[in-house]
Every structure is written in C-alpha cells, then in structure tokens.
Design a protein around this motif. Structure first.
Motif, short mmCIF file in Angstrom:
data_model
loop_
_atom_site.label_atom_id
_atom_site.label_comp_id
_atom_site.label_asym_id
_atom_site.label_seq_id
_atom_site.Cartn_x
_atom_site.Cartn_y
_atom_site.Cartn_z
N UNK A 89 0.84 -1.21 0.00
CA UNK A 89 0.00 0.00 0.00
C UNK A 89 0.86 1.25 0.00
N UNK A 90 1.98 1.18 0.70
CA UNK A 90 2.86 2.35 0.79
C UNK A 90 3.48 2.66 -0.57
N UNK A 91 3.82 1.59 -1.28
CA UNK A 91 4.39 1.78 -2.61
C UNK A 91 3.35 2.41 -3.53
N UNK A 92 2.12 1.93 -3.39
CA UNK A 92 1.07 2.38 -4.28
C UNK A 92 0.56 3.77 -3.93
N UNK A 95 4.09 6.60 -3.39
CA UNK A 95 5.25 6.67 -4.28
C UNK A 95 6.57 6.41 -3.57
N UNK A 96 6.56 5.49 -2.64
CA UNK A 96 7.79 5.16 -1.92
C UNK A 96 8.69 4.34 -2.85
N UNK A 97 9.98 4.56 -2.79
CA UNK A 97 10.87 3.75 -3.63
C UNK A 97 10.91 2.33 -3.09
N UNK A 98 11.28 1.42 -3.94
CA UNK A 98 11.35 0.03 -3.51
C UNK A 98 12.44 -0.17 -2.46
N UNK A 243 16.26 -7.98 -2.11
CA UNK A 243 16.09 -6.64 -2.68
C UNK A 243 16.00 -6.63 -4.20
N UNK A 247 12.93 -5.11 -6.27
CA UNK A 247 13.23 -4.02 -7.20
C UNK A 247 12.53 -4.23 -8.54
N UNK A 248 12.28 -5.49 -8.85
CA UNK A 248 11.66 -5.79 -10.15
C UNK A 248 10.16 -6.08 -10.01
N UNK A 249 9.63 -5.80 -8.82
CA UNK A 249 8.22 -6.11 -8.60
C UNK A 249 7.32 -5.00 -9.11
N UNK A 250 6.33 -5.39 -9.90
CA UNK A 250 5.33 -4.43 -10.37
C UNK A 250 4.25 -4.30 -9.30
N UNK A 251 3.76 -3.10 -9.11
CA UNK A 251 2.73 -2.91 -8.07
C UNK A 251 1.51 -2.20 -8.66
N UNK A 252 0.99 -2.75 -9.72
CA UNK A 252 -0.18 -2.15 -10.36
C UNK A 252 -1.36 -2.15 -9.42
#
Lengths: 252, 287
Positions: A89-92, A95-98, A243, A247-252
């Motif tokens: 949720x934080x990433x989405x 806009x937190x960096x991975x 990590x 780093x390569x995880x999509x969070x659509x």
C-alpha cells in the motif's frame, strides 16, 4: 526529502495491529506448549506416546521442544508475507521507492524476529526456574545459559526471518494471481508443520548447531561468535537476494 | 524544472498485449493536461510507468532530466492517485503521517478541505463510499503540495456537486501554487474547461498532443442535407459523420480558417464548433 528512517518507522507503525494479532496467539501457544511439556514430563517422564517408537517415531519431550521452537518460526512465516503484501500500500499510495519499502520492511521484520526470540527465551527461563523441566530443553539446547540461548534464538530467528523475507519477496515478485499467492504463501507453512510434526525440523537445527560448534572449536573461536558470524552471513545473503527481486516487482 | 520526458516507451503484457506502442511525449511543467482515451487505451499504464509502479518493456522516462526509477527525490515530487489504491491507516492518521512521505503536506488545508467536502476523517477507508474515498485522495493530492499530480479518474463515484467543487478547488490551488497536473478521465466535458493541454491515446499510441485551443481550432463541423455534406467532404479529411434521417453532421479535420464558406453557402451547410468530448470520441472511435 523523505527520510528512510521515517518511512521505516511508518511501516513498523502500520504493522503493529497485524503484529499483535499474531504475537498474542504466539505467546499463548508458547505458554500452552510449555505447560504441555511439563505435563508430558510429569506424566510420562520424557517417554514416548503410542508404542515403543512413540507418536510419529519422535519422543514426546523432543516433539514438544521442537513444537515450541516451531511456534516462533511459524509466527514469522505467517507475519512476514502478510506484512510484505500489506505494505505494498505504501508503494502504491505514497510513491515510496522500492529501496525504502525494502529497508522499512527489513527493520520491521528484524525487530519482530528479535522480539520473538526474547519472548521465547524469557518464557523458557520462567518455566525452567518455576517448573523444573530441564530435560525438555536439554534435548536441543543442552541446558545452556540464558544468554547463550538468547543469542542462539536471535541468530536463528534473524536467519529464518531473512529466509522468509526472501521467500515472500519471491512470491510478491512472481505472483500472477491471488490463488497462486495463497498457495505459495501457505506452502512453507504446510512444509513446516509437516516437518515439525513428522520429521522434526529440530533435527536439522541440531545438526547445524553441532556443525557450527565443531567448526568454532576447530577455529578456536567462541561458539557464540562463530554462530553469530555464520547466521549473519546466511541472513545477509538472503536479504541481498530479496532486494533485487523487490526491485523488479510491479505494483499495479 | 520538472519537465516529464517519455522517450519511445513500449509496454507489452504477457508477450502479446501491447498496452503502449513506442510513445514519445514531453509534458511541460506547470500546465494542466488531460489524458484522454477509451478504456484500455493505455492511460493508466502510462501513469503507472511514469511513477515506476510498472516497468516499460522498452524506452525511458525522465523527470527534470533525472531517471525516475528508485529516485526518491523525483518520486517524492509526484502524488499519484491510483483508482484502486488503498490507504494504510484511518484518514486522520494518514493526515498525520503524510509529512513523512510529502514533507510539504499542508495538514490544515487538508482538514479544511475534508470539512468542506463533508469527509469524516475518523472513518477507515473500508467504510467510505467510492465517492468519499475519491474525494479523500483528491484532498491528499491537493494538500500534498507535490510538484506533479497524476490523477487517474479523480472523481470516480463523486456526486456532481462535489465534482464541481473539486474542479474549482483544483483551479484555485493551481493558480496559487502552479504545478503539473495530469488528469486521466472519461468525464471529458467536465474537465474540458480546466485542462490546457490534451493527450489523446488510442490503442497504445498517442494520436493527439496539443493545447485544447489549438486542437479545437483545427476542427469544425458542418451540418446539412446528407448529399450536400458528402459533397463538402470530398477531398477533405474528416473524423466522424453522424446523421439522422436526411440530415448529416460531420467533423472536419481542417483549420477553421480554411473553411470553404462559398461552397458551404452554395450547399446550404451550417458551420459549427466542436466540443473536446466530441472530438475525442470521433478520434478514438473504432475503424
């Protein structure tokens, strides 16, 4: 500029409800397991259940000790994937960096792992002094000192936490749909439960502990120092592998 | 300045679905853009790539000349309203924590807006209606004081009164603190008055990237008897023809200054202006 520490604290703060939802049952189960161990010791004197080879071929006291060890790990296994998934949720939303997501989760998970180790050590200490069930712990820990046991548990939990972190990162990275997520997330729990009840993961842990001890003696290092070093290396490897996956995880 | 540059971005899902096809655009700072297109055109994919939620198959994106991926300095300048993003806490907690993520977040302004939009900030997102949740996210966006706002369907489920209020607030906020705003929406009529620039996407390709004024000056309509309209359309590029009975209306893709007034008079045709929504529909229709 957003501070990594603040983001990490936010993740930790966000996880507190989930933590207590699993932590309280963990404490309850741990205490219950110790009471069960005491009952077994008192009633059967560390004997076996159902026949000469016992239930699943494992001595009851050994089974209990393994179970006690397993509860903390089971807690971590449940907590870590749920935490990682929830924290997306934080990433989405913000806009937190991975990298911040990774370090935030890391802090949260490592604190939790240490917390569990401390709780388990304290519970053991209390029961050991109050109930006099030394033989129950002697099987795995050889009735070591409180500090020795604490260091062992912290090292073990940190390593296992990093292993679960790596695994959860893999799941989150690889996942394509909810059904697969659930199956993949439950897989280690199923393996762990079956290992604890049938084969005894404690045997494996014991083997590792013995090897570390032998190695430490050959290198003339303190047992604790080498154990910390060995687990530290394994923990770091797991985290370093986690990590790149996040780093390569999509969070659509 | 925070110029957004998208260079040759392609996104392919599952090795076969091309969501974006070699897109290149430059988004100038401190302007309001409308990102328009039909469902599945690639609008959300583009916004997700801009914020590195997903990765392009090829191409690159820079903001203010800097790479966006894992660049906290750049990502911290963007507030992105995703259609289905959930909030980690109850709203009053989100207000308190926002400064950790957006140091310029104006909590007093956010509270004031929540009050004006009748949002109960003590509620959790789960118990809010879709419209209330959309408004809450819009409030966060406006109060974040981020330099770039990416708003994907910002008024989803919001009632017309609150939509109107939100658009006004957006303009007020923008005029006081200029910023780059990209609004992706299907409610083109409503945003037509607030957007300055328009990007129209069709099947993963950008078919228009222009200012609203200049775009609308390049088109006009003619209406009249069907055969006369067909006569006028001969050798003229047109986007859509719509007719009821013997009458027809067509959108001509030609600068208004090039209208053939004498021919239109001879054919008894009437000229008209094109609305942004009409043009967008005409440009993005199948075929």
């Amino acid at each position: 500029m957003r501070s990594s520490l603040k983001v990490a604290i936010d993740l930790l703060y966000f996880n507190r409800a989930g933590f207590f939802m699993v932590y309280i049952p963990f404490v309850v189960f741990t205490v219950a397991a110790f009471l069960w161990g005491y009952f077994v010791e008192a009633k059967y004197g560390g004997g076996v259940l159902f026949g000469a080879n016992g239930l699943f071929g494992v001595e009851l006291s050994s089974l209990t000790a393994i179970g006690i060890e397993g509860i903390g790990l089971l807690f971590l296994m449940l907590y870590i994937p749920i935490t990682l998934d929830g924290n997306l949720k934080f990433l989405r939303a913000f806009n937190v960096t991975r990298k911040k997501y990774f370090t935030g989760n890391l802090l949260s998970i490592l604190i939790t792992a240490v917390d569990i180790a401390i709780t388990l050590s304290i519970v053991k200490l209390v029961f050991r002094s109050l109930l006099n069930v030394h033989s129950l712990y002697g099987i795995i820990f050889g009735g070591g000192s409180f500090m020795g046991e604490l260091i062992w548990l912290i090292s073990l939990n940190l390593f296992m936490a990093s292993l679960f972190y790596l695994y959860s990162s893999f799941v989150i990275w690889h996942v394509k749909n909810a059904a697969i997520t659930i199956v993949l997330m439950l897989a280690p729990a199923i393996i762990m439960i079956s290992a604890v009840t049938r084969f005894g993961i404690g045997d494996l842990v014991e083997q590792i502990a013995i090897r570390i001890q032998i190695l430490s003696q050959s290198l003339l290092l303190g047992e604790s120092a080498l154990m910390i070093l060995a687990f530290g290396v394994m923990t770091t490897i797991c985290l370093l592998m986690a990590y790149p996956m996040l780093k390569k995880t999509s969070v659509e | 300045m925070n110029k957004i540059e998208v260079k040759g971005v392609t996104k392919v899902y599952n090795k076969k679905t091309k969501a974006l096809d070699n897109i290149s655009i430059t988004i100038e700072p401190n302007k309001i853009y409308g990102l328009l297109g039909r469902n599945g055109a690639g609008k959300t994919t583009l916004l997700n790539i801009l914020t590195t939620k997903i990765f392009p198959t090829s191409g690159e994106i820079t903001i203010g000349g800097e790479e966006v991926f894992e660049n906290d300095k750049v990502l911290g300048k963007i507030f992105y309203i995703m259609v289905d993003s959930a909030m980690p806490w109850a709203f009053h907690r989100v207000f308190k924590r926002m400064k950790d993520f957006y140091p310029d977040f104006d909590i007093e302004y956010a509270k004031e807006l929540a009050d004006r939009f009748d949002i109960d900030v003590s509620k959790k997102s789960k118990v809010l209606s879709t419209g209330e949740f959309s408004l809450f996210k819009a409030i966060l966006a406006l109060a974040s004081n981020a330099e770039i706002l990416l708003l994907d369907e910002p008024v989803l489920g919001v009632d017309p009164n609150h939509r109107e209020m939100l658009y006004k607030e957006m303009i007020k906020n923008y005029s006081e603190k200029p910023k780059t705003i990209i609004v992706s929406t299907h409610l083109i009529k409503e945003v037509a008055s607030i957007v300055e620039e328009v990007i129209i996407i069709k099947e993963g390709r950008i078919i228009e990237n222009n200012s609203v004024d200049s775009l609308l000056s390049e088109v006009y309509t003619i209406t009249g008897r069907a055969d006369n309209v067909d006569e006028y359309l001969r050798n003229r590029e047109h986007a859509a023809v719509d007719g009821i009975g013997e009458r027809k209306t067509a959108i001509i893709l030609e600068n208004k200054q090039n209208k053939d007034i004498s021919l239109a008079n001879k054919l008894e045709l009437e000229f008209g202006n094109v609305e942004l929504q009409e043009l967008c529909m005409a440009l993005t229709e199948d075929g």
